[in-house]
Enzyme design. Structure first.
Site, PDB file in Angstrom:
ATOM      1  N   GLY A   1       0.826  -1.187   0.000  1.00 30.69           N
ATOM      2  CA  GLY A   1       0.000   0.000   0.000  1.00 30.69           C
ATOM      3  C   GLY A   1       0.864   1.241   0.000  1.00 30.69           C
TER       4      GLY A   1
ATOM      5  N   ILE B   1       2.095   5.090   1.232  1.00 29.41           N
ATOM      6  CA  ILE B   1       2.512   5.598   2.536  1.00 29.41           C
ATOM      7  C   ILE B   1       1.270   6.039   3.318  1.00 29.41           C
ATOM      8  CG2 ILE B   1       3.891   7.344   3.728  1.00 29.41           C
ATOM      9  CD1 ILE B   1       5.535   7.548   1.066  1.00 29.41           C
ATOM     10  N   GLY B   2       1.089   5.499   4.523  1.00 29.70           N
ATOM     11  CA  GLY B   2      -0.031   5.895   5.354  1.00 29.70           C
ATOM     12  C   GLY B   2      -1.289   5.069   5.196  1.00 29.70           C
ATOM     13  N   THR B   3      -1.230   4.006   4.400  1.00 29.52           N
ATOM     14  CA  THR B   3      -2.457   3.241   4.152  1.00 29.52           C
ATOM     15  C   THR B   3      -2.787   2.265   5.269  1.00 29.52           C
ATOM     16  OG1 THR B   3      -3.643   2.123   2.356  1.00 29.52           O
ATOM     17  CG2 THR B   3      -1.495   1.245   2.943  1.00 29.52           C
ATOM     18  N   GLY B   4      -1.810   1.932   6.119  1.00 28.39           N
ATOM     19  CA  GLY B   4      -2.046   1.003   7.223  1.00 28.39           C
ATOM     20  C   GLY B   4      -1.565  -0.403   6.963  1.00 28.39           C
TER      21      GLY B   4
ATOM     22  N   ASP C   1       5.189  -6.856   4.880  1.00 27.11           N
ATOM     23  CA  ASP C   1       4.490  -5.604   4.558  1.00 27.11           C
ATOM     24  C   ASP C   1       5.170  -4.869   3.401  1.00 27.11           C
ATOM     25  OD1 ASP C   1       6.723  -4.480   5.799  1.00 27.11           O
ATOM     26  OD2 ASP C   1       5.563  -3.043   6.972  1.00 27.11           O
TER      27      ASP C   1
END
Length: 219
Positions: free
Chosen positions: A13, A15-18, A88
């Site tokens: 994902g 940046i910042g998507t979790g 991840d």
């Protein structure tokens, strides 16, 4: 719980998507080996966000060597007691980001190094991409309040998002890619959101692109 596609699952994902939070939850449920990108250890990252042109090559080279070392240690040494491996990040994102940040001879040198290092790794059995719109990514980034991320521009996030989409089009005949639109979802604090995504990931998928909640904007 069983994942139909196989044992090596990558959660990706923007940046910042979790993606890291979701990977941690999934690994706990599956009793899986967990590979998390150690981006905070990159000494060039804060400098890159302030001056991308000057620090692009060292930041990308550091990321590539650290990712390679980490994946080699885990993927090349199977664990008989843990069936699944959750990561991840996919190693190919190394070239994806470099293609946005490097130019000319630096990019060509980086591509040669990447090709050599990438040759030893297996493909993921399933690549899951968590998608959020750029405005929501900005809100997520502000909320988690990492100092070195506060200068990230919306245009940079749009470039990264499009780079992922281009990468998926090239890879869709090689691996199953599941794009989940998680806009407005809070799978960390809302068990129903998390269970819904878990059920989707557990299903079997053929090689190619698969979308949940329609095609992501910009695809």
């Amino acid at each position: 719980m069983q994942i139909a596609n196989g044992n090596y699952i990558v959660i990706e994902g923007n940046i910042g998507t979790g993606k890291t939070s979701f990977s941690e939850l999934l690994a706990k449920d599956l009793n899986a080996r967990l590979i998390l990108e150690e981006f905070s250890d990159n000494p060039f990252l804060p400098l890159f966000y302030k001056n991308p042109e000057r620090y692009a090559f060292p930041v990308e080279l550091f990321f590539m060597t650290e990712r390679h070392k980490q994946l080699q240690e885990v993927l090349m040494n199977p664990d008989l007691f843990q069936q699944y491996t959750i990561a991840d990040y996919v190693f190919s994102k190394t070239l994806l980001f470099a293609g946005q940040n490097l130019r000319g001879e630096e990019l060509r040198l980086f591509q040669r190094l990447f090709t050599t290092l990438n040759s030893i790794f297996p493909q993921p059995d399933l690549l899951v991409y968590l998608h959020r719109s750029v405005p929501e990514l900005i809100r997520q980034i502000k909320k988690r309040n990492r100092s070195y991320e506060q200068d990230i521009a919306p245009d940079y996030l749009k470039k990264i998002q499009q780079a992922y989409f281009n990468f998926f089009r090239l890879q869709q005949n090689e691996i199953p890619i599941l794009v989940l639109d998680v806009e407005g979802m809070d799978f960390v604090h809302n068990p129903e959101d998390y269970q819904l995504l878990l059920d989707l990931i557990a299903q079997p998928y053929e090689k190619g692109l698969h979308f949940w909640k329609g095609r992501a904007e910009g695809f």
